[in-house]
Design an enzyme around this catalytic site. Sequence first.
Site, PDB file in Angstrom:
ATOM      1  N   GLU A 185       3.159  -0.106  -5.929  1.00  0.00           N
ATOM      2  CA  GLU A 185       2.679  -0.998  -4.863  1.00  0.00           C
ATOM      3  C   GLU A 185       1.612  -1.966  -5.349  1.00  0.00           C
ATOM      4  OE1 GLU A 185       3.675  -1.491  -1.777  1.00  0.00           O
ATOM      5  OE2 GLU A 185       5.024   0.194  -1.501  1.00  0.00           O
TER       6      GLU A 185
ATOM      7  N   ASP B 150       0.366  -6.855   3.246  1.00  0.00           N
ATOM      8  CA  ASP B 150      -0.006  -5.490   2.861  1.00  0.00           C
ATOM      9  C   ASP B 150      -1.267  -5.551   2.011  1.00  0.00           C
ATOM     10  OD1 ASP B 150       2.293  -4.636   4.148  1.00  0.00           O
ATOM     11  OD2 ASP B 150       3.452  -4.449   2.309  1.00  0.00           O
TER      12      ASP B 150
END
Length: 145
Positions: free
Chosen positions: A53, A67
């Site tokens: 991520e 995000d």
Amino acid sequence: MFSYKVVLILSIVFAIFLVSEAKVYSPCEFAQAMKNQGVNDDLGTWTCIASHESNFNTQAINYDTGDYGILQISHLYWCSDSDTPGKECGITCQSLLGDDITEDIICAKKVFSETVAISGNGFTAWTTYSSCGGDQSSWIKECNL
């Protein structure tokens, strides 16, 4: 020839860059932080997800998806884009960008548990989980946890 204004502006930009440098965790530091927050299961999977991520970068932001942080928590449901804490985790998205990842972990645990209730597998809340299925213990095998 540079004017004093250009030098001043470059100095300010450089100072901001130095102050805002992100902490990048090692896999073991990340796994230990997770463990310190009560996550004892699937530490290898969590570590794999953080790697995919954000590359363990505390200041990672995906501007396409909104995000934030080391675990890429979504602004859509979990954190507030404003200065006022809100949404499901009761925090601002900016609070997920600090060196201390406690809020990231607390929110990720909430995301995980709510996703378990919906789909049975909390990790599916992270799209990178498709790269982190199965035994991921190799991520933490060198760690003293």
